[in-house]
Scaffold this motif. Structure first.
Motif, PDB file in Angstrom:
ATOM      1  N   ARG A   1      21.919 -19.691  42.101  1.00  0.00           N
ATOM      2  CA  ARG A   1      22.042 -18.566  43.029  1.00  0.00           C
ATOM      3  C   ARG A   1      23.451 -17.988  42.996  1.00  0.00           C
ATOM      4  O   ARG A   1      23.641 -16.765  43.035  1.00  0.00           O
ATOM      5  CB  ARG A   1      21.685 -19.020  44.446  1.00  0.00           C
ATOM      6  CG  ARG A   1      20.217 -19.371  44.631  1.00  0.00           C
ATOM      7  CD  ARG A   1      19.956 -19.898  46.037  1.00  0.00           C
ATOM      8  NE  ARG A   1      18.550 -20.246  46.230  1.00  0.00           N
ATOM      9  CZ  ARG A   1      17.840 -19.926  47.302  1.00  0.00           C
ATOM     10  NH1 ARG A   1      18.389 -19.247  48.306  1.00  0.00           N
ATOM     11  NH2 ARG A   1      16.578 -20.284  47.407  1.00  0.00           N
ATOM     12  N   ALA A   2      24.453 -18.862  42.934  1.00  0.00           N
ATOM     13  CA  ALA A   2      25.835 -18.392  42.879  1.00  0.00           C
ATOM     14  C   ALA A   2      26.095 -17.621  41.590  1.00  0.00           C
ATOM     15  O   ALA A   2      26.807 -16.604  41.596  1.00  0.00           O
ATOM     16  CB  ALA A   2      26.794 -19.577  42.992  1.00  0.00           C
ATOM     17  N   GLU A   3      25.521 -18.099  40.506  1.00  0.00           N
ATOM     18  CA  GLU A   3      25.699 -17.410  39.222  1.00  0.00           C
ATOM     19  C   GLU A   3      25.111 -16.002  39.265  1.00  0.00           C
ATOM     20  O   GLU A   3      25.710 -15.041  38.765  1.00  0.00           O
ATOM     21  CB  GLU A   3      25.046 -18.211  38.107  1.00  0.00           C
ATOM     22  CG  GLU A   3      25.250 -17.625  36.724  1.00  0.00           C
ATOM     23  CD  GLU A   3      24.028 -17.731  35.843  1.00  0.00           C
ATOM     24  OE1 GLU A   3      23.943 -16.939  34.885  1.00  0.00           O
ATOM     25  OE2 GLU A   3      23.146 -18.560  36.116  1.00  0.00           O
ATOM     26  N   VAL A   4      23.954 -15.865  39.879  1.00  0.00           N
ATOM     27  CA  VAL A   4      23.327 -14.545  40.009  1.00  0.00           C
ATOM     28  C   VAL A   4      24.231 -13.614  40.813  1.00  0.00           C
ATOM     29  O   VAL A   4      24.435 -12.444  40.455  1.00  0.00           O
ATOM     30  CB  VAL A   4      21.938 -14.668  40.669  1.00  0.00           C
ATOM     31  CG1 VAL A   4      21.390 -13.283  41.007  1.00  0.00           C
ATOM     32  CG2 VAL A   4      20.972 -15.409  39.741  1.00  0.00           C
ATOM     33  N   GLU A   5      24.793 -14.125  41.903  1.00  0.00           N
ATOM     34  CA  GLU A   5      25.652 -13.312  42.763  1.00  0.00           C
ATOM     35  C   GLU A   5      26.971 -12.957  42.082  1.00  0.00           C
ATOM     36  O   GLU A   5      27.462 -11.828  42.190  1.00  0.00           O
ATOM     37  CB  GLU A   5      25.928 -14.065  44.064  1.00  0.00           C
ATOM     38  CG  GLU A   5      26.874 -13.363  45.023  1.00  0.00           C
ATOM     39  CD  GLU A   5      26.268 -12.122  45.651  1.00  0.00           C
ATOM     40  OE1 GLU A   5      27.041 -11.271  46.125  1.00  0.00           O
ATOM     41  OE2 GLU A   5      25.015 -12.004  45.679  1.00  0.00           O
ATOM     42  N   LEU A   6      27.553 -13.906  41.367  1.00  0.00           N
ATOM     43  CA  LEU A   6      28.866 -13.705  40.765  1.00  0.00           C
ATOM     44  C   LEU A   6      28.815 -12.923  39.454  1.00  0.00           C
ATOM     45  O   LEU A   6      29.800 -12.290  39.072  1.00  0.00           O
ATOM     46  CB  LEU A   6      29.545 -15.058  40.530  1.00  0.00           C
ATOM     47  CG  LEU A   6      30.010 -15.782  41.791  1.00  0.00           C
ATOM     48  CD1 LEU A   6      30.297 -17.242  41.497  1.00  0.00           C
ATOM     49  CD2 LEU A   6      31.232 -15.110  42.393  1.00  0.00           C
ATOM     50  N   GLY A   7      27.700 -12.968  38.758  1.00  0.00           N
ATOM     51  CA  GLY A   7      27.601 -12.246  37.492  1.00  0.00           C
ATOM     52  C   GLY A   7      28.660 -12.685  36.510  1.00  0.00           C
ATOM     53  O   GLY A   7      28.810 -13.880  36.223  1.00  0.00           O
ATOM     54  N   ASP A   8      29.451 -11.736  35.996  1.00  0.00           N
ATOM     55  CA  ASP A   8      30.454 -12.076  34.990  1.00  0.00           C
ATOM     56  C   ASP A   8      31.787 -12.513  35.594  1.00  0.00           C
ATOM     57  O   ASP A   8      32.787 -12.631  34.896  1.00  0.00           O
ATOM     58  CB  ASP A   8      30.674 -10.909  34.032  1.00  0.00           C
ATOM     59  CG  ASP A   8      31.224  -9.669  34.724  1.00  0.00           C
ATOM     60  OD1 ASP A   8      31.447  -9.709  35.947  1.00  0.00           O
ATOM     61  OD2 ASP A   8      31.423  -8.651  34.031  1.00  0.00           O
ATOM     62  N   GLU A   9      31.796 -12.806  36.905  1.00  0.00           N
ATOM     63  CA  GLU A   9      33.026 -13.255  37.554  1.00  0.00           C
ATOM     64  C   GLU A   9      33.335 -14.726  37.281  1.00  0.00           C
ATOM     65  O   GLU A   9      34.471 -15.178  37.480  1.00  0.00           O
ATOM     66  CB  GLU A   9      32.944 -13.041  39.061  1.00  0.00           C
ATOM     67  CG  GLU A   9      32.830 -11.596  39.505  1.00  0.00           C
ATOM     68  CD  GLU A   9      32.712 -11.475  41.009  1.00  0.00           C
ATOM     69  OE1 GLU A   9      33.618 -11.962  41.721  1.00  0.00           O
ATOM     70  OE2 GLU A   9      31.699 -10.918  41.483  1.00  0.00           O
ATOM     71  N   ALA A  10      32.348 -15.512  36.865  1.00  0.00           N
ATOM     72  CA  ALA A  10      32.544 -16.943  36.639  1.00  0.00           C
ATOM     73  C   ALA A  10      31.606 -17.410  35.536  1.00  0.00           C
ATOM     74  O   ALA A  10      30.620 -16.747  35.208  1.00  0.00           O
ATOM     75  CB  ALA A  10      32.294 -17.730  37.920  1.00  0.00           C
ATOM     76  N   LEU A  11      31.928 -18.572  34.988  1.00  0.00           N
ATOM     77  CA  LEU A  11      31.108 -19.186  33.939  1.00  0.00           C
ATOM     78  C   LEU A  11      30.604 -20.535  34.433  1.00  0.00           C
ATOM     79  O   LEU A  11      31.392 -21.376  34.870  1.00  0.00           O
ATOM     80  CB  LEU A  11      31.923 -19.372  32.658  1.00  0.00           C
ATOM     81  CG  LEU A  11      32.218 -18.096  31.861  1.00  0.00           C
ATOM     82  CD1 LEU A  11      33.318 -18.342  30.850  1.00  0.00           C
ATOM     83  CD2 LEU A  11      30.957 -17.611  31.156  1.00  0.00           C
ATOM     84  N   PHE A  12      29.293 -20.725  34.366  1.00  0.00           N
ATOM     85  CA  PHE A  12      28.669 -21.951  34.870  1.00  0.00           C
ATOM     86  C   PHE A  12      28.217 -22.840  33.714  1.00  0.00           C
ATOM     87  O   PHE A  12      27.573 -22.377  32.774  1.00  0.00           O
ATOM     88  CB  PHE A  12      27.470 -21.612  35.757  1.00  0.00           C
ATOM     89  CG  PHE A  12      27.851 -21.091  37.112  1.00  0.00           C
ATOM     90  CD1 PHE A  12      27.785 -21.907  38.236  1.00  0.00           C
ATOM     91  CD2 PHE A  12      28.294 -19.788  37.266  1.00  0.00           C
ATOM     92  CE1 PHE A  12      28.151 -21.431  39.487  1.00  0.00           C
ATOM     93  CE2 PHE A  12      28.657 -19.295  38.517  1.00  0.00           C
ATOM     94  CZ  PHE A  12      28.589 -20.121  39.629  1.00  0.00           C
TER      95      PHE A  12
END
Length: 259
Positions: free
Chosen positions: A48-59
């Motif tokens: 869910r965090a990855e969807v919200e952050l998009g290209d702001e972070a790498l999981f």
């Protein structure tokens, strides 16, 4: 973004972002929840965090095995010794640092990972003490979101324990077919102390070493029988929101040099 979906020659252009490594476990969660409960919960929060952050972070993918020796009396638990888990996390952190990452966040979902997780970031930071722009963070989702969780009116227990109302609710929301509601029973231990709470219904002010089989016959705590999918969704929203807020702030932390 997912780090594992990129080729190696793309990493140089991505390493200024926060790298997030979710940490789970493979251990007993009472008679009613699956062994992968922590891993499932952490993976969903990270998704869910990855969807919200998009290209702001790498999981990164969730590390499914944790430090769970205190659960090994219950069959099915798969654990790494604390010292082994420290080495695993240390090697993962060093790999990310070698790739150019300067902000790495270990997002945790299992209490047993806390001590070795803190040890790992401490050891690596000591090694890289001459790099003031390097930030290594470790936090459990239930700690990051503690205030929002405590404020949820629909959730009866304020503090997340183990295979409890909150974790049961989250798996009911995520994978209801894996929950056995008729078997949900947790330990609630009357214990008069101003410093220690053995059933995790409130924070302890001292650390006490006990294995889970010394405290709970089922391996669960609290009131898992009160869990619902609706509560689970509220908990996921709270956790995801606070994780996203932290990652966004973390991304902007400046290097600190001695004054």
């Amino acid at each position: 973004m997912r780090l594992g979906e990129h080729s190696w020659n793309e990493i140089g252009g991505l390493s200024e972002r926060v790298a997030v490594l979710p940490l789970g476990s493979f251990e007993q969660h009472g008679h009613h929840l699956p062994l992968l409960t922590d891993t499932m919960i952490c993976t969903e929060i990270a998704r869910r965090a990855e969807v919200e952050l998009g290209d702001e972070a790498l999981f990164l993918p969730t590390l499914w095995v944790g430090a769970s020796d205190h659960h090994r009396a219950f069959p099915g638990t798969v654990s790494l010794r604390n010292e082994t888990y420290v080495r695993v996390l240390t090697d993962a952190l060093e790999s990310l640092i070698d790739a150019g990452f300067r902000r790495v966040f270990l997002l945790n979902a299992h209490g047993g990972n806390v001590t070795p997780g803190r040890q790992a970031i401490y050891d690596v930071q000591l090694k890289h003490r001459e790099e003031p722009d390097l930030w290594l963070a470790f936090a459990s989702w239930m700690t990051v979101a503690a205030e929002r969780i405590a404020a949820l009116e629909e959730v009866e227990q304020e503090h997340v324990s183990h295979a409890c109302e909150q974790e049961t609710s989250m798996i009911l929301s995520l994978r209801p077919e894996l929950v056995k509601p008729e078997a949900a029973r947790g330990a609630n231990i009357p214990f008069e102390s101003a410093f220690y709470c053995p059933d995790f219904s409130r924070p302890s002010r001292v650390d006490v070493a006990r294995t889970f089989d010394q405290l709970s016959e089922t391996g669960a705590f609290g009131h898992p029988e009160t869990g619902t999918a609706e509560k689970g969704e509220a908990l996921f929203e709270a956790a995801e929101g606070e994780v996203v807020s932290f990652v966004r702030e973390f991304a902007g932390w400046p290097g600190i040099r001695p004054h």
